[in-house]
Write a protein that holds these residues in place. Structure first.
Motif, PDB file in Angstrom:
ATOM      1  N   VAL A 119     -34.561  28.775 -17.803  1.00 21.85           N
ATOM      2  CA  VAL A 119     -35.307  28.669 -16.527  1.00 21.85           C
ATOM      3  C   VAL A 119     -35.915  29.977 -16.356  1.00 21.85           C
ATOM      4  O   VAL A 119     -35.423  30.933 -16.571  1.00 21.85           O
ATOM      5  N   ALA A 120     -37.267  30.018 -16.228  1.00 18.91           N
ATOM      6  CA  ALA A 120     -37.934  31.147 -15.804  1.00 18.91           C
ATOM      7  C   ALA A 120     -38.703  31.020 -14.501  1.00 18.91           C
ATOM      8  O   ALA A 120     -39.050  30.107 -14.301  1.00 18.91           O
ATOM      9  N   LEU A 121     -38.853  32.268 -13.976  1.00 18.24           N
ATOM     10  CA  LEU A 121     -39.844  32.372 -12.767  1.00 18.24           C
ATOM     11  C   LEU A 121     -41.166  32.955 -13.481  1.00 18.24           C
ATOM     12  O   LEU A 121     -41.208  33.932 -13.994  1.00 18.24           O
ATOM     13  N   VAL A 122     -42.285  32.237 -13.052  1.00 18.45           N
ATOM     14  CA  VAL A 122     -43.416  32.565 -13.859  1.00 18.45           C
ATOM     15  C   VAL A 122     -44.527  32.696 -12.560  1.00 18.45           C
ATOM     16  O   VAL A 122     -44.557  31.793 -11.487  1.00 18.45           O
ATOM     17  N   ILE A 123     -45.307  33.741 -12.940  1.00 20.63           N
ATOM     18  CA  ILE A 123     -46.260  34.306 -12.075  1.00 20.63           C
ATOM     19  C   ILE A 123     -47.463  34.203 -12.859  1.00 20.63           C
ATOM     20  O   ILE A 123     -47.710  35.161 -13.734  1.00 20.63           O
ATOM     21  N   ALA A 182     -41.684  39.163  -0.823  1.00 18.41           N
ATOM     22  CA  ALA A 182     -42.002  37.826  -0.228  1.00 18.41           C
ATOM     23  C   ALA A 182     -43.359  37.339  -0.495  1.00 18.41           C
ATOM     24  O   ALA A 182     -43.672  36.174  -0.675  1.00 18.41           O
ATOM     25  N   LEU A 183     -44.293  38.412  -0.382  1.00 16.14           N
ATOM     26  CA  LEU A 183     -45.790  38.200  -0.921  1.00 16.14           C
ATOM     27  C   LEU A 183     -45.600  37.445  -2.216  1.00 16.14           C
ATOM     28  O   LEU A 183     -46.456  36.394  -2.561  1.00 16.14           O
ATOM     29  N   LEU A 184     -45.069  38.243  -3.252  1.00 14.37           N
ATOM     30  CA  LEU A 184     -44.903  37.789  -4.728  1.00 14.37           C
ATOM     31  C   LEU A 184     -44.290  36.592  -4.817  1.00 14.37           C
ATOM     32  O   LEU A 184     -44.997  35.851  -5.660  1.00 14.37           O
ATOM     33  N   ASP A 185     -43.569  36.528  -4.099  1.00 18.36           N
ATOM     34  CA  ASP A 185     -42.970  35.045  -4.253  1.00 18.36           C
ATOM     35  C   ASP A 185     -43.904  34.061  -4.118  1.00 18.36           C
ATOM     36  O   ASP A 185     -43.651  32.868  -4.605  1.00 18.36           O
ATOM     37  N   GLN A 186     -44.900  34.077  -3.129  1.00 13.97           N
ATOM     38  CA  GLN A 186     -45.708  33.221  -2.928  1.00 13.97           C
ATOM     39  C   GLN A 186     -46.565  32.591  -4.100  1.00 13.97           C
ATOM     40  O   GLN A 186     -46.948  31.620  -4.437  1.00 13.97           O
ATOM     41  N   ALA A 187     -46.542  33.473  -5.119  1.00 14.13           N
ATOM     42  CA  ALA A 187     -47.498  33.296  -6.220  1.00 14.13           C
ATOM     43  C   ALA A 187     -46.289  32.903  -7.430  1.00 14.13           C
ATOM     44  O   ALA A 187     -46.940  32.430  -8.454  1.00 14.13           O
TER      45      ALA A 187
END
Length: 239
Positions: free
Chosen positions: A108-112, A27-32
């Motif tokens: 579509v990608a999730l990028v951090i 959940a914390l990582l999702d914030q980034a």
């Protein structure tokens, strides 16, 4: 240009990528994390460029390419689909991209990005430790895969060069043989013409000499045609 979209299960992607992380850490990582869409043919990242972003594929497919010393792109992996990720070292700081990643279709990608990840990670030692373990393991597996693919490509190129060298050797030997074969009819023609010009051959012998000259000329035409065919087959000849 890439445009944001929200059609992904973010937490599921993060959970699949960082399997060792607890739900709270995810959940914390999702914030980034941010969701980004790439058009077909668009580069997510390019070899040699500086980058600070991790990419996790949510949908679509990409190709992985590396550049040779001759500035030619080699496809080392294709149709990399959802669930795969790359650029993981960028999470630890700006790094040079080791390959080009190009969208094969709309992706579509999730990028951090490193700048968003580090404040969260530094505040959560477990998250940082487990993320680092995942990153190092994935880098090691990727390096092995790229080296294996490049070795296979190199073997294919070596076989192709060997075949070309063998064909060129045969072609050269054939041309040399034809060149020698041309000498025989030329010598015969030259000899008969010299005797005719000297008046040494007359009457029936002259007719026989002319037939021999005609026969040798026909043979030379055939040999010359063979040479022209070989010339057209030469790789460097114009089409």
């Amino acid at each position: 240009m890439m445009t944001p979209t929200s059609q992904l299960n973010r937490l599921q992607l993060l959970s699949d990528t960082f399997a060792e992380l607890e739900t709270a850490d995810l959940a914390l990582l999702d914030q980034a994390a941010k969701i980004v869409r790439y058009a077909a043919g668009e580069d997510l990242c390019r070899e040699g460029e500086a980058g600070s972003t991790l990419f996790i594929l949510g949908s679509g497919a990409v190709d992985i390419l590396v550049e040779t010393a001759a500035s030619q792109e080699i496809l080392v992996d294709s149709n990399i689909g959802p669930g795969n990720y790359f650029g993981e070292m960028a999470l630890l700081g700006e790094t040079t991209r080791s390959a080009t990643v190009r969208a094969r279709e709309e992706t579509v990608a999730l990028v951090i990005d490193h700048a968003d990840f580090m404040p969260i990670a530094l505040a959560n030692p477990t998250l940082l430790r487990n993320a680092l373990r995942t990153v190092v393991g994935h880098v090691r597996r990727n390096d092995r895969a790229v080296i294996r693919e490049l070795n296979e490509k190199n073997s294919e190129l070596q076989r192709a060069y060997s075949e070309l060298a063998e064909q060129e050797q045969l072609r050269t030997e054939f041309i040399a043989t034809l060149s020698h074969e041309l000498r025989t009819p030329l010598a015969a023609i030259q000899g008969f013409l010299a005797l005719i010009n000297q008046g040494a051959i007359q009457g029936p012998s002259l007719s026989a000499a002319m037939r021999s000259i005609t026969r040798n000329v026909t043979h030379m035409v055939g040999l010359t045609n063979d040479l022209l065919i070989l010339y057209e087959m030469h790789p460097s000849s114009p089409s």
